[in-house]
Scaffold this motif. Sequence first.
Motif, PDB file in Angstrom:
ATOM      1  N   ALA A  73       0.797  -1.246  -0.002  1.00 53.31           N
ATOM      2  CA  ALA A  73      -0.025   0.044   0.043  1.00 53.31           C
ATOM      3  C   ALA A  73       0.744   1.114   0.106  1.00 53.31           C
ATOM      4  O   ALA A  73       0.630   2.146  -0.753  1.00 53.31           O
ATOM      5  CB  ALA A  73      -0.791   0.065   1.285  1.00 53.31           C
ATOM      6  N   ASN A  74       1.896   1.346   0.914  1.00 51.30           N
ATOM      7  CA  ASN A  74       2.611   2.304   0.874  1.00 51.30           C
ATOM      8  C   ASN A  74       3.432   2.489  -0.294  1.00 51.30           C
ATOM      9  O   ASN A  74       3.598   3.864  -0.945  1.00 51.30           O
ATOM     10  CB  ASN A  74       3.824   2.263   1.943  1.00 51.30           C
ATOM     11  CG  ASN A  74       4.561   3.314   2.086  1.00 51.30           C
ATOM     12  OD1 ASN A  74       4.161   4.559   2.567  1.00 51.30           O
ATOM     13  ND2 ASN A  74       5.990   3.219   2.142  1.00 51.30           N
ATOM     14  N   GLU A  75       4.152   1.457  -1.055  1.00 55.47           N
ATOM     15  CA  GLU A  75       4.844   1.621  -2.226  1.00 55.47           C
ATOM     16  C   GLU A  75       3.935   2.152  -3.328  1.00 55.47           C
ATOM     17  O   GLU A  75       4.206   3.241  -4.179  1.00 55.47           O
ATOM     18  CB  GLU A  75       5.397   0.293  -2.506  1.00 55.47           C
ATOM     19  CG  GLU A  75       6.387   0.382  -3.841  1.00 55.47           C
ATOM     20  CD  GLU A  75       7.022  -0.986  -4.258  1.00 55.47           C
ATOM     21  OE1 GLU A  75       7.722  -1.028  -5.172  1.00 55.47           O
ATOM     22  OE2 GLU A  75       6.775  -1.934  -3.523  1.00 55.47           O
ATOM     23  N   ARG A  76       2.713   1.709  -3.359  1.00 54.47           N
ATOM     24  CA  ARG A  76       1.718   1.945  -4.671  1.00 54.47           C
ATOM     25  C   ARG A  76       1.365   3.350  -4.549  1.00 54.47           C
ATOM     26  O   ARG A  76       1.286   4.133  -5.435  1.00 54.47           O
ATOM     27  CB  ARG A  76       0.553   0.972  -4.475  1.00 54.47           C
ATOM     28  CG  ARG A  76       0.850  -0.413  -4.792  1.00 54.47           C
ATOM     29  CD  ARG A  76      -0.407  -1.240  -4.972  1.00 54.47           C
ATOM     30  NE  ARG A  76      -1.055  -0.888  -6.167  1.00 54.47           N
ATOM     31  CZ  ARG A  76      -2.533  -1.099  -6.136  1.00 54.47           C
ATOM     32  NH1 ARG A  76      -3.230  -1.290  -5.321  1.00 54.47           N
ATOM     33  NH2 ARG A  76      -3.068  -0.715  -7.244  1.00 54.47           N
ATOM     34  N   CYS A  77       1.015   3.945  -3.056  1.00 54.52           N
ATOM     35  CA  CYS A  77       0.726   5.288  -2.824  1.00 54.52           C
ATOM     36  C   CYS A  77       1.617   6.138  -3.424  1.00 54.52           C
ATOM     37  O   CYS A  77       1.572   7.167  -3.863  1.00 54.52           O
ATOM     38  CB  CYS A  77       0.254   5.430  -1.620  1.00 54.52           C
ATOM     39  SG  CYS A  77      -0.787   7.023  -1.357  1.00 54.52           S
ATOM     40  N   SER A  78       3.144   5.778  -3.126  1.00 56.20           N
ATOM     41  CA  SER A  78       4.037   6.911  -3.228  1.00 56.20           C
ATOM     42  C   SER A  78       4.431   6.769  -4.917  1.00 56.20           C
ATOM     43  O   SER A  78       4.984   7.817  -5.165  1.00 56.20           O
ATOM     44  CB  SER A  78       5.573   6.227  -2.516  1.00 56.20           C
ATOM     45  OG  SER A  78       5.968   5.100  -2.882  1.00 56.20           O
ATOM     46  N   LYS A  79       3.946   5.778  -5.587  1.00 57.92           N
ATOM     47  CA  LYS A  79       4.227   5.649  -7.096  1.00 57.92           C
ATOM     48  C   LYS A  79       3.173   6.398  -7.801  1.00 57.92           C
ATOM     49  O   LYS A  79       3.073   6.348  -8.859  1.00 57.92           O
ATOM     50  CB  LYS A  79       4.671   4.475  -7.262  1.00 57.92           C
ATOM     51  CG  LYS A  79       5.788   4.015  -7.075  1.00 57.92           C
ATOM     52  CD  LYS A  79       6.225   2.358  -7.242  1.00 57.92           C
ATOM     53  CE  LYS A  79       7.347   1.967  -7.435  1.00 57.92           C
ATOM     54  NZ  LYS A  79       7.624   0.588  -7.591  1.00 57.92           N
ATOM     55  N   GLY A  80       1.854   6.447  -7.194  1.00 53.88           N
ATOM     56  CA  GLY A  80       0.715   6.833  -7.646  1.00 53.88           C
ATOM     57  C   GLY A  80      -0.233   6.221  -8.349  1.00 53.88           C
ATOM     58  O   GLY A  80      -1.089   6.240  -9.032  1.00 53.88           O
ATOM     59  N   GLU A  81       0.315   4.775  -7.929  1.00 61.29           N
ATOM     60  CA  GLU A  81      -0.799   3.671  -8.411  1.00 61.29           C
ATOM     61  C   GLU A  81      -1.937   3.458  -7.871  1.00 61.29           C
ATOM     62  O   GLU A  81      -3.026   3.187  -8.336  1.00 61.29           O
ATOM     63  CB  GLU A  81       0.089   2.176  -8.320  1.00 61.29           C
ATOM     64  CG  GLU A  81       1.437   1.882  -9.244  1.00 61.29           C
ATOM     65  CD  GLU A  81       1.965   0.845  -8.826  1.00 61.29           C
ATOM     66  OE1 GLU A  81       1.562  -0.114  -7.999  1.00 61.29           O
ATOM     67  OE2 GLU A  81       3.236   0.539  -9.405  1.00 61.29           O
ATOM     68  N   VAL A  82      -2.015   3.947  -6.536  1.00 62.26           N
ATOM     69  CA  VAL A  82      -3.174   4.734  -6.018  1.00 62.26           C
ATOM     70  C   VAL A  82      -3.221   5.863  -5.447  1.00 62.26           C
ATOM     71  O   VAL A  82      -1.964   6.332  -5.259  1.00 62.26           O
ATOM     72  CB  VAL A  82      -3.510   3.543  -4.805  1.00 62.26           C
ATOM     73  CG1 VAL A  82      -3.849   2.268  -5.271  1.00 62.26           C
ATOM     74  CG2 VAL A  82      -2.475   3.705  -3.742  1.00 62.26           C
ATOM     75  N   ASP A  83      -4.216   6.421  -5.348  1.00 64.34           N
ATOM     76  CA  ASP A  83      -4.178   7.963  -4.923  1.00 64.34           C
ATOM     77  C   ASP A  83      -4.138   8.219  -3.351  1.00 64.34           C
ATOM     78  O   ASP A  83      -3.537   9.308  -2.983  1.00 64.34           O
ATOM     79  CB  ASP A  83      -5.458   8.729  -5.472  1.00 64.34           C
ATOM     80  CG  ASP A  83      -5.486   8.736  -7.093  1.00 64.34           C
ATOM     81  OD1 ASP A  83      -4.685   8.936  -7.532  1.00 64.34           O
ATOM     82  OD2 ASP A  83      -6.375   7.986  -7.286  1.00 64.34           O
ATOM     83  N   MET A  84      -4.599   7.256  -2.617  1.00 62.69           N
ATOM     84  CA  MET A  84      -4.627   7.471  -1.149  1.00 62.69           C
ATOM     85  C   MET A  84      -4.382   6.051  -0.603  1.00 62.69           C
ATOM     86  O   MET A  84      -4.653   4.932  -1.061  1.00 62.69           O
ATOM     87  CB  MET A  84      -6.045   7.806  -0.596  1.00 62.69           C
ATOM     88  CG  MET A  84      -6.514   9.319  -1.272  1.00 62.69           C
ATOM     89  SD  MET A  84      -8.113   9.993  -0.666  1.00 62.69           S
ATOM     90  CE  MET A  84      -7.420  10.332   1.231  1.00 62.69           C
ATOM     91  N   GLN A  85      -3.739   6.145   0.791  1.00 61.11           N
ATOM     92  CA  GLN A  85      -3.618   4.828   1.540  1.00 61.11           C
ATOM     93  C   GLN A  85      -4.153   5.373   2.939  1.00 61.11           C
ATOM     94  O   GLN A  85      -4.016   6.239   3.474  1.00 61.11           O
ATOM     95  CB  GLN A  85      -2.352   4.214   1.375  1.00 61.11           C
ATOM     96  CG  GLN A  85      -1.328   5.355   2.126  1.00 61.11           C
ATOM     97  CD  GLN A  85       0.026   4.407   2.230  1.00 61.11           C
ATOM     98  OE1 GLN A  85       0.003   3.238   2.610  1.00 61.11           O
ATOM     99  NE2 GLN A  85       1.100   5.291   2.279  1.00 61.11           N
ATOM    100  N   PHE A  86      -4.914   4.359   3.406  1.00 58.64           N
ATOM    101  CA  PHE A  86      -5.320   4.373   5.002  1.00 58.64           C
ATOM    102  C   PHE A  86      -4.987   3.285   5.493  1.00 58.64           C
ATOM    103  O   PHE A  86      -4.947   2.089   5.427  1.00 58.64           O
ATOM    104  CB  PHE A  86      -6.927   4.216   4.974  1.00 58.64           C
ATOM    105  CG  PHE A  86      -7.667   5.513   4.297  1.00 58.64           C
ATOM    106  CD1 PHE A  86      -8.185   6.463   5.174  1.00 58.64           C
ATOM    107  CD2 PHE A  86      -7.684   5.892   3.003  1.00 58.64           C
ATOM    108  CE1 PHE A  86      -9.044   7.631   4.870  1.00 58.64           C
ATOM    109  CE2 PHE A  86      -8.249   6.962   2.372  1.00 58.64           C
ATOM    110  CZ  PHE A  86      -8.978   7.853   3.304  1.00 58.64           C
TER     111      PHE A  86
END
Length: 325
Positions: A73-86
Amino acid sequence: MKKYFTLLSLLLVVLFISSLSAQSTILIKATSPFPEGHIITQTMVEFKNIIEKETQGRIKFELSIAKDTEEQANERCSKGEVDMQFTGGRAIEVFAPQYFFINAPFVLKDYEHFFRIMKGPIGEKAKSEILKNGNMYTLGYLYRGYRQMTSNKPILGLKDLEGLKLRLPVVPTWIKVWETLGVKAVPVPLTGLYQALKDGTAEASEGDLTQISGYKLYEVQKYLIITNHLVSFGWVHMYKPTFDKLSKADQELFMKTAEKVCNTATMRLLASENDILRLLMENGMTVIYLDAKTMAQIRDKAKPAVEELFRTTWPVTTWEEVLKQ
């Protein structure tokens, strides 16, 4: 012929308006590694519902629940693969490691201590590091309870920790502190927690009550040991380019909504902790409360490891200064 052109013109106008509407719709992808019903996942759903309602569906959300690990989740959010992480504190560990004492065992006093730190210069610097190194804004954080232990054997003191196969998240600083207490660390991502306890890879775990209940650890663990060894928090992060593309009004809405849902979640959890504890007991867990003397012995044994980490890994401040906040 005139009627034909009139109908054609109307059709073109409708298509043009529909095109504008489609272009103005914003899709936000958000992820949480926690299961449905967890306080952090509840917060994500509430955030989604408020934003969609306030924007009348102009901003829509696509949620991913318990599919990513905290690391993913952290990696995907930092790369913009997802827009937000909770999620949990992974972003601090990766992108602001010198401030990770905020989320380490035996360091902070209580949840109010955490909030004081986050509202002060230490917290602001930590968020700046996450933004600089992880390309994510920190929109909010919520209390999710003190972390406790679970086990299939009674834990009554230091001697019972010796050689205990303790499931821990894949967090080197946590592992270092716990191994100082004599446990045999079993690093397993959150999504593998239940299975590791079920198949015996680990015989004990540590986590907040929402984690213990959300993952139904009462099905695979007999004892709940109250240690309060870490005050645990959830975090809301947003990919910087996505946030920056929002209008000023939408940015303000996102920030206000994050603050609102995090405050609501904190108050809800504070009011419901006894209910969660009762639920775990009703599902067969035996609760063991370690007395002040025993906890002091455990903390004293962990102290050298914590102090070393402040010297080598968290040198931006000292434990003494943190405790003064």
